[in-house]
Design an enzyme around this catalytic site. Structure first.
Site, PDB file in Angstrom:
ATOM      1  N   SER A 189       1.292  -0.885   0.005  1.00 54.33           N
ATOM      2  CA  SER A 189      -0.105  -0.231  -0.573  1.00 54.33           C
ATOM      3  C   SER A 189       0.974   1.423  -0.174  1.00 54.33           C
ATOM      4  O   SER A 189       0.257   2.414  -0.143  1.00 54.33           O
ATOM      5  CB  SER A 189      -0.722   0.096   1.418  1.00 54.33           C
ATOM      6  OG  SER A 189       0.034   0.362   2.029  1.00 54.33           O
ATOM      7  N   LYS A 234       0.934   4.921   6.687  1.00 53.29           N
ATOM      8  CA  LYS A 234       0.229   5.942   5.424  1.00 53.29           C
ATOM      9  C   LYS A 234       1.152   7.410   5.705  1.00 53.29           C
ATOM     10  O   LYS A 234       1.201   7.469   6.719  1.00 53.29           O
ATOM     11  CB  LYS A 234      -0.957   5.960   5.630  1.00 53.29           C
ATOM     12  CG  LYS A 234      -1.816   4.668   5.588  1.00 53.29           C
ATOM     13  CD  LYS A 234      -2.320   3.827   4.200  1.00 53.29           C
ATOM     14  CE  LYS A 234      -3.103   3.066   4.649  1.00 53.29           C
ATOM     15  NZ  LYS A 234      -2.691   1.800   3.851  1.00 53.29           N
TER      16      LYS A 234
END
Length: 277
Positions: free
Chosen positions: A60, A130
């Site tokens: 990701s 993230k």
């Protein structure tokens, strides 16, 4: 000249000094348990308050982070009031069932004990990694077919995975980040269930509380061939961004080597100190 007194039962020197001591050093194997204990205590302290390594299990955050990378996370500066900034790559606790549909691997008693001091990954931790795109007070515009914009400024995002679209998978339109919250997105936008996905799933669930942030990832430490720092990109220095005020799980890995490295010189110093008595 030396003699032994009946009262003390030990040797003294002529100057009337303290009893002579046996200055022979203990065998290393006798001091090994001390070394291990010191290493465990230091590893636990380092993991809890200073720096912790995390493993990247997914794609990701490609290409910034690859699956299998180990990153070092700065956990110290938040203790002094530092808060996440735009562009930071951060590790944070699951803010609200982001990992609800992912199976939790089982862990035995031994793994739980070793993970407590950072000597093994924890199977129970629900953490994600993230990039911070916006902070409290910022306005994010994320629409299909358009580039990402923060506070009306279109972002140049060189860190995006080649071919990835900024917002097409989960277009949320325009949202304003509440106070003490952050908006996070993966660098591989087409393979990241981030703030966009969870905001569409449940309104308000896409914002991550600042208190849930564990720390900022500062270095890719392993494998050695991929060693690199993780600075804030120039993207977030663009004019106009100052208008604001301000998923994949990761497995915690061991800082035990750091504790062992610190314990060795400490133990050797203690040995020299005893020998000099």
């Amino acid at each position: 000249m030396r003699w032994r007194t009946a009262k003390q039962g030990s040797a003294t020197d002529e100057s009337g000094g303290r009893p002579a001591r046996d200055r022979r050093r203990r065998p290393f194997w006798q001091e090994l348990p001390i070394l291990i204990v010191v290493a465990l205590v230091l590893a636990f302290g380092i993991k809890t308050f200073a720096v912790q390594a995390f493993s990247i299990p997914s794609g990701s955050m490609q290409n910034t982070l690859q699956q299998g990378d180990r990153v070092l996370v700065d956990k110290l500066t938040p203790w002094f009031g530092a808060t996440p900034s735009r562009g930071d790559v951060v590790v944070f606790h699951d803010p609200g069932d982001w990992l609800a549909n992912r199976p939790v691997p089982r862990s035995g008693a031994l793994q739980k004990a070793l993970s407590l001091v950072g000597l093994m990954p924890s199977a129970d931790e629900k953490d994600l990694i993230k990039r911070v795109i916006a902070v409290g007070g910022d306005t994010v515009t994320c629409s299909a077919g358009s580039p990402l914009a923060v506070n009306g400024v279109v972002l140049d995002e060189p860190y995006l995975y080649p071919g990835a679209t900024p917002c097409d998978d989960y277009p949320v339109g325009t949202v304003t980040v509440p106070k003490d919250r952050i908006w996070v997105m993966g660098d591989h936008r087409n393979d990241s269930e981030d703030s966009r996905y969870h905001e569409l799933d449940r309104a308000g669930n896409g914002f991550v509380p600042v208190d849930d942030v564990i720390g900022r990832a500062v270095v890719v430490a392993w494998p050695l061939g991929r060693w690199a720092t993780l600075p804030e990109p120039d993207t977030f220095g663009q004019q106009g961004l100052a208008a604001g005020r301000g998923g994949e799980p990761v497995a915690a890995a061991a800082p035990g080597a750091l504790g062992a490295a610190a314990a060795v010189p400490l133990t050797l110093w203690l040995r020299r100190r005893r020998a000099g008595r």
